[in-house]
Design an enzyme around this catalytic site. Structure first.
Site, PDB file in Angstrom:
ATOM      1  CB  ALA A 106      12.239   1.977   0.166  1.00 22.12           C
ATOM      2  CB  ALA A 107       9.414  -2.018  -2.150  1.00 19.75           C
ATOM      3  CG  ASP A 136      11.953   2.951   4.577  1.00 14.75           C
ATOM      4  OD1 ASP A 136      12.150   2.746   5.784  1.00 14.75           O
ATOM      5  OD2 ASP A 136      10.917   3.473   4.133  1.00 14.75           O
ATOM      6  N   PRO A 141       0.825  -1.208   0.000  1.00 12.68           N
ATOM      7  CG  PRO A 141      -0.376  -1.309   2.005  1.00 12.68           C
ATOM      8  CD  PRO A 141       0.584  -2.071   1.159  1.00 12.68           C
ATOM      9  N   GLY A 149       6.978   1.033   3.180  1.00 14.99           N
ATOM     10  CA  GLY A 149       8.158   1.060   2.309  1.00 14.99           C
ATOM     11  C   GLY A 149       7.857   0.933   0.823  1.00 14.99           C
ATOM     12  CB  SER A 150       4.902   1.594  -1.333  1.00 12.32           C
ATOM     13  OG  SER A 150       4.764   2.968  -1.182  1.00 12.32           O
TER      14      SER A 150
HETATM   15  O1  PMV Z   1       8.667   5.682   5.106  1.00  8.72           O
HETATM   16  P1  PMV Z   1       8.067   5.401   6.422  1.00  8.72           P
HETATM   17  O2  PMV Z   1       6.767   6.074   6.647  1.00  8.72           O
HETATM   18  O3  PMV Z   1       8.079   3.967   6.763  1.00  8.72           O
HETATM   19  O4  PMV Z   1       8.958   6.095   7.572  1.00  8.72           O
HETATM   20  C1  PMV Z   1      10.279   6.274   7.482  1.00  8.72           C
HETATM   21  C2  PMV Z   1      10.899   6.306   8.846  1.00  8.72           C
HETATM   22  C3  PMV Z   1      11.386   7.658   9.324  1.00  8.72           C
HETATM   23  O5  PMV Z   1      12.263   7.375  10.412  1.00  8.72           O
HETATM   24  C4  PMV Z   1      10.227   8.498   9.840  1.00  8.72           C
HETATM   25  C5  PMV Z   1      12.115   8.442   8.258  1.00  8.72           C
HETATM   26  C6  PMV Z   1      13.462   7.866   7.866  1.00  8.72           C
HETATM   27  O6  PMV Z   1      13.978   8.303   6.830  1.00  8.72           O
HETATM   28  O7  PMV Z   1      14.005   7.008   8.580  1.00  8.72           O
END
Ligand code: PMV
Length: 316
Positions: A110-111, A152, A101, A107-108
């Site tokens: 980053a994935a 991520d 989602p 992590g959408s």
């Molecule tokens: O991308 P998300 O929503 O899973 O969050 C990232 C985690 C944070 O610590 C808030 C930001 C980061 O870059 O580590």
């Protein structure tokens, strides 16, 4: 050149989000039940570097040359070309799809970055290491998120539970017992860039208070690593609850997330907290394996949009 498929899992952060941006440790695990997938097809009728991107879920149907210079997909292709010292990337069609989602802390982006970078390298015959993929995907994440910590792209590239701290050697975590985690989606879209920027504003206004909170989150995270390694569910649950209290204090929680957390805790979850940048997105609850379905159904009945069950398997 045959068609090539690469994929990458989602992820969830168990401890230390936000504090990780300020140099403190965080713990993240991959979520293999959700995947981003990139298919690359050779396009023999196209000219070199004619690359057609198709990502219907995010409304993208465009040629590479039509992307603005700092579009994440452009940065991915440029990054791979420069890493592999290629002048022109071969003509191809790239299809991107994902079951992760969007904007929910799983992590959408980053994935997609990881699967794309990996696919682009493998399509031209190079087999990158997880850290090579992670470094290039980080450049793409900067465009998506502004100032990401790098957690991520790292957990997704290595596809293992990690203890992550900026500029420190990466540590993998092995568990002594299985841990069952229910991830539940509030249905409220989060926005990582905005949440991280909001915390930064408040940190600038009161650095002493925020530095102290980040330090305490860092200590919780370090204790959590030991609890995971020892297989201590009770301890890990308590640490989740403390971490959540600090996340509330830095202003990234949300009444709907708190309601879901309270439902999990009232039904004998060991612990629960928001995960990722917050202000929406998902919560995680650490539960007895044989209560996972029950708690998941309860959360769904009380408004969660979807749930995912993850088991951190002993020895992994
Ligand atoms: O991308 P998300 O929503 O899973 O969050 C990232 C985690 C944070 O610590 C808030 C930001 C980061 O870059 O580590």
């Amino acid at each position: 050149m045959p068609a090539h498929i690469s994929s990458a899992p989602g992820k969830t952060i168990l401890f230390g989000e936000h504090a990780v941006v300020y140099g403190f440790p965080a713990i993240a695990i991959p979520v293999n039940a959700r995947q981003a997938k990139v298919k690359i097809f050779p396009a023999i009728r196209f000219k070199p570097e004619e690359i057609r991107f198709s990502a219907p879920q995010i409304d993208i149907e465009r040629y590479y040359s039509d992307f603005e210079p700092n579009h994440p997909f452009r940065i991915a292709v440029e990054g791979v070309k420069s890493f592999l010292k290629i002048d022109q990337y071969p003509a191809c069609k790239i299809q991107i799809e994902s079951t992760i989602p969007i904007s929910s802390g799983l992590g959408s982006s980053a994935a997609i970055s990881v699967a794309l970078v990996k696919g682009l390298m493998e399509f031209v015959g190079y087999h990158p290491s997880p850290s090579e993929i992670s470094n290039l995907a980080y450049q793409v994440e900067i465009i998506f998120h502004g100032n990401p910590s790098g957690i991520d792209n790292t957990v997704i590239s290595f596809n293992k539970p990690i203890f992550f701290q900026k500029e420190k050697p990466l540590q993998f975590i092995r568990t002594k017992n299985d841990f069952s985690i229910v991830i539940a989606d509030s249905g409220i879209k989060g926005n990582t860039k905005a949440a991280v920027a909001g915390v930064r504003e408040r940190w600038k206004a009161d650095p002493e208070k925020y530095n102290d909170i980040f330090k305490k989150i860092g200590l919780i995270t370090t204790e959590a690593k030991l609890a995971i390694e020892k297989g201590d569910h009770e301890k890990l649950g308590k640490l989740m609850i403390s971490n959540q209290e600090y996340l509330q204090l830095i202003g990234v929680s949300h009444p709907v997330l708190e309601r879901m957390i309270n439902i999990a805790l009232a039904n004998r979850a060991y612990g629960a907290k928001l995960c990722g940048s917050g202000l929406g997105g998902n919560i995680i609850a650490l539960v007895e394996p044989d209560r996972a379905n029950f708690i998941s159904n309860l959360l769904l009945k009380s408004g969660a949009k979807q749930t995912i069950l993850v088991t951190l398997i002993k020895g992994s």
